[in-house]
Design an enzyme around this catalytic site. Sequence first.
Site, PDB file in Angstrom:
ATOM      1  CB  THR A   1      -7.637   8.752   2.016  1.00 15.69           C
ATOM      2  OG1 THR A   1      -8.868   8.571   1.317  1.00 15.69           O
ATOM      3  CG2 THR A   1      -7.868   9.633   3.217  1.00 15.69           C
ATOM      4  CB  VAL A   2      -3.055   7.089   3.372  1.00 12.95           C
ATOM      5  CG1 VAL A   2      -1.747   7.161   4.158  1.00 12.95           C
ATOM      6  CG2 VAL A   2      -4.224   6.801   4.313  1.00 12.95           C
TER       7      VAL A   2
ATOM      8  N   GLY B   1     -18.822  11.921   7.139  1.00  8.86           N
ATOM      9  CA  GLY B   1     -17.607  11.337   6.557  1.00  8.86           C
ATOM     10  C   GLY B   1     -16.834  10.427   7.509  1.00  8.86           C
TER      11      GLY B   1
ATOM     12  CB  VAL C   1      -2.614  -0.824  14.733  1.00  9.80           C
ATOM     13  CG1 VAL C   1      -3.531  -0.844  15.958  1.00  9.80           C
ATOM     14  CG2 VAL C   1      -2.494  -2.222  14.147  1.00  9.80           C
TER      15      VAL C   1
ATOM     16  N   GLY D   1      -7.587   9.178   8.822  1.00  6.95           N
ATOM     17  CA  GLY D   1      -7.468  10.458   8.129  1.00  6.95           C
ATOM     18  C   GLY D   1      -6.173  10.475   7.332  1.00  6.95           C
TER      19      GLY D   1
ATOM     20  CE  LYS E   1      -7.541  -0.287  12.322  1.00 13.18           C
ATOM     21  NZ  LYS E   1      -8.580   0.743  12.424  1.00 13.18           N
TER      22      LYS E   1
ATOM     23  CE  LYS F   1      -7.584  -0.975   8.091  1.00 17.55           C
ATOM     24  NZ  LYS F   1      -7.703   0.463   8.163  1.00 17.55           N
TER      25      LYS F   1
ATOM     26  N   GLY G   1      -3.808   4.563  13.209  1.00 21.13           N
ATOM     27  CA  GLY G   1      -3.386   5.714  12.404  1.00 21.13           C
ATOM     28  C   GLY G   1      -2.122   6.396  12.874  1.00 21.13           C
TER      29      GLY G   1
HETATM   30  N1  LIG Z   1      -7.818   6.295   5.107  1.00 19.75           N
HETATM   31  C1  LIG Z   1      -7.397   6.200   6.363  1.00 19.75           C
HETATM   32  O1  LIG Z   1      -7.731   7.018   7.219  1.00 19.75           O
HETATM   33  C2  LIG Z   1      -6.493   5.063   6.753  1.00 19.75           C
HETATM   34  C3  LIG Z   1      -6.043   4.983   8.092  1.00 19.75           C
HETATM   35  C4  LIG Z   1      -5.162   3.954   8.452  1.00 19.75           C
HETATM   36  C5  LIG Z   1      -4.779   3.030   7.508  1.00 19.75           C
HETATM   37  N2  LIG Z   1      -5.260   3.119   6.228  1.00 19.75           N
HETATM   38  C6  LIG Z   1      -4.830   2.115   5.268  1.00 19.75           C
HETATM   39  O2  LIG Z   1      -4.102   2.771   4.240  1.00 19.75           O
HETATM   40  C7  LIG Z   1      -4.302   2.063   3.007  1.00 19.75           C
HETATM   41  C8  LIG Z   1      -4.815   3.051   1.952  1.00 19.75           C
HETATM   42  O3  LIG Z   1      -6.051   3.572   2.386  1.00 19.75           O
HETATM   43  P1  LIG Z   1      -6.732   4.838   1.655  1.00 19.75           P
HETATM   44  O4  LIG Z   1      -7.849   5.267   2.549  1.00 19.75           O
HETATM   45  O5  LIG Z   1      -5.698   5.830   1.280  1.00 19.75           O
HETATM   46  O6  LIG Z   1      -7.333   4.141   0.348  1.00 19.75           O
HETATM   47  P2  LIG Z   1      -7.955   4.839  -0.957  1.00 19.75           P
HETATM   48  O7  LIG Z   1      -8.269   6.269  -0.679  1.00 19.75           O
HETATM   49  O8  LIG Z   1      -9.031   3.949  -1.434  1.00 19.75           O
HETATM   50  O9  LIG Z   1      -6.737   4.791  -1.998  1.00 19.75           O
HETATM   51  C9  LIG Z   1      -6.326   3.610  -2.605  1.00 19.75           C
HETATM   52  C10 LIG Z   1      -5.327   3.959  -3.689  1.00 19.75           C
HETATM   53  O10 LIG Z   1      -4.873   2.751  -4.288  1.00 19.75           O
HETATM   54  C11 LIG Z   1      -5.022   2.842  -5.708  1.00 19.75           C
HETATM   55  N3  LIG Z   1      -5.277   1.508  -6.235  1.00 19.75           N
HETATM   56  C12 LIG Z   1      -6.355   0.719  -6.040  1.00 19.75           C
HETATM   57  N4  LIG Z   1      -6.211  -0.465  -6.673  1.00 19.75           N
HETATM   58  C13 LIG Z   1      -5.004  -0.398  -7.292  1.00 19.75           C
HETATM   59  C14 LIG Z   1      -4.289  -1.295  -8.123  1.00 19.75           C
HETATM   60  N5  LIG Z   1      -4.792  -2.487  -8.435  1.00 19.75           N
HETATM   61  N6  LIG Z   1      -3.071  -0.909  -8.572  1.00 19.75           N
HETATM   62  C15 LIG Z   1      -2.570   0.305  -8.262  1.00 19.75           C
HETATM   63  N7  LIG Z   1      -3.212   1.193  -7.466  1.00 19.75           N
HETATM   64  C16 LIG Z   1      -4.415   0.843  -7.001  1.00 19.75           C
HETATM   65  C17 LIG Z   1      -6.148   3.790  -5.943  1.00 19.75           C
HETATM   66  O11 LIG Z   1      -6.044   4.336  -7.236  1.00 19.75           O
HETATM   67  P3  LIG Z   1      -7.053   5.474  -7.755  1.00 19.75           P
HETATM   68  O12 LIG Z   1      -6.738   6.699  -6.919  1.00 19.75           O
HETATM   69  O13 LIG Z   1      -6.713   5.654  -9.169  1.00 19.75           O
HETATM   70  O14 LIG Z   1      -8.424   4.945  -7.487  1.00 19.75           O
HETATM   71  C18 LIG Z   1      -5.894   4.809  -4.818  1.00 19.75           C
HETATM   72  O15 LIG Z   1      -4.983   5.768  -5.218  1.00 19.75           O
HETATM   73  C19 LIG Z   1      -5.262   0.923   3.326  1.00 19.75           C
HETATM   74  O16 LIG Z   1      -4.536  -0.234   3.601  1.00 19.75           O
HETATM   75  C20 LIG Z   1      -5.962   1.399   4.578  1.00 19.75           C
HETATM   76  O17 LIG Z   1      -6.445   0.343   5.387  1.00 19.75           O
HETATM   77  C21 LIG Z   1      -6.091   4.115   5.833  1.00 19.75           C
END
Ligand SMILES: NC(=O)c1ccc[n+]([C@@H]2O[C@H](COP(=O)([O-])OP(=O)(O)OC[C@H]3O[C@@H](n4cnc5c(N)ncnc54)[C@H](OP(=O)(O)O)[C@@H]3O)[C@@H](O)[C@H]2O)c1
Length: 435
Positions: A19-20, A193, A138, A308, A211, A111, A140
């Site tokens: 997602t990010v 979502g 923290v 997001g 956080k 986090k 976003g």
């Molecule tokens: N989503 C949000 O709104 C948001 C907001 C603030 C902070 N965050 C933080 O940002 C970080 C990422 O969140 P996200 O929502 O983007 O997560 P996500 O959509 O689940 O994406 C995770 C990514 O990491 C890859 N991955 C997983 N295990 C791996 C491994 N062992 N080696 C290499 N790559 C690996 C996945 O690969 P595949 O694509 O191949 O599965 C995917 O591309 C987290 O720490 C989260 O807490 C997210």
Amino acid sequence: MRAIQRGAPLRIGLLGCGTVGAQVARLLAEQADDLAARAGGPLEIAGIAVRRPDAARIAGVDLALITADAAGLAGRADVDIVVELIGGIEPARSLLLAALDAGRSVVTANKALLASDGAALHKAASAAGADLYYEASVAGAIPLLRALRESLAGDTVRRVLGIVNGTTNFILDRMDSLGSDFASALEQAQRLGYAEADPTADVEGHDAAAKAAILAGLAFHSEFTAADVHTEGITEITADDIASARSLGFVIKLLAICERYDNGVSVRVHPAMLPRLHPLAAVHEAYNAVFVEAEAAGRLMFYGAGAGGQPTASAVLGDIVAVARNLRAGLSGPEPATYAELPVVPMADALTRYYVSLDVADRPGVLAPVAESFARRGVSIKAVHQEGRGEDASLIIVTHTARESALAETVADLSAMESVRAVGSVLRVEGQEGE
Ligand SMILES: NC(=O)c1ccc[n+]([C@@H]2O[C@H](COP(=O)([O-])OP(=O)(O)OC[C@H]3O[C@@H](n4cnc5c(N)ncnc54)[C@H](OP(=O)(O)O)[C@@H]3O)[C@@H](O)[C@H]2O)c1
């Protein structure tokens, strides 16, 4: 730290393209010229590590850069900045410690990792003279950590009160505006979502606790982990609680609270009633907001999208540009000071106000022993509302500021009283008295 030639590209090892991460990759490509101008030279992606290299990616992600070898990418000699957007503890922890030990600067949004291993990561960064930036971890997109770490470095923060979990704010907001119960508001959040299929980390308060630990550390120049945070979620909040709060002029929010006391820091996450006039009461849907009270600055409010892909990528890119500028200047950025070493105040000693609802027998003389049990424990009553319901009456009591342990003893006394049929809800009331 390797010497960077003036104007030479800086190379980024992007770990994670979900997602990010995908939005970071897309924006790095699409905004390349502007980012180069702001960062003092080009920012290039050296590689993108993912778990499933053959999975489809959004437009704007260069598929030729994809690899399944995260450790290999993070350890490459031509990588200057490791950007970790995998999430969770492992392998992120090992990857980042190895990158920092090798002198790479790190940007992360993780986090959970910062709240469990922040001290070890900071130590590794400091030893290597490398940067460790985590603005996106923290709230976003909201520029909050830099404000605490840099803008408020000359002030004394007294209190941080935040809505830092969009999922729970969405659920509580729907319960408040539609009168729905927790289960149907959660189901709606999942459908739109705003909540994951397994919503445990959000609704039980664990995400907000991580956080809160990060915020408390930066606000009070000490080190805290998620385990230091007293954590309660929102699963017990009922439609009746929300309606009752509404009738008293309050709204219920899940708050991350970091407060400086004379004997340490109270750091906690729990649902709380807020007066409808409090700035945080006006935070609707999945938005985040953090209210900071500092001695000289007074009251500050930070508001915006807490999650997001694109909003979070904004904070990650801001960190990448900051790290790039530092690398080009041959510097490392400001480290958070943890000199204060303030202890955590146990929850039993937390000071707040309370809302207590009781079902009592509707007969003369019931109020006096109830009031007396509050007085005996030193809990001063601010307001009492009584409503008859046939043989029973509902009694709602709002207290002045009291110690958590004194309130718990009062509730135990009330539960044992013959005229009290049941103790309904006990909720904390935040915001300053008189708001
Ligand atoms: N989503 C949000 O709104 C948001 C907001 C603030 C902070 N965050 C933080 O940002 C970080 C990422 O969140 P996200 O929502 O983007 O997560 P996500 O959509 O689940 O994406 C995770 C990514 O990491 C890859 N991955 C997983 N295990 C791996 C491994 N062992 N080696 C290499 N790559 C690996 C996945 O690969 P595949 O694509 O191949 O599965 C995917 O591309 C987290 O720490 C989260 O807490 C997210």
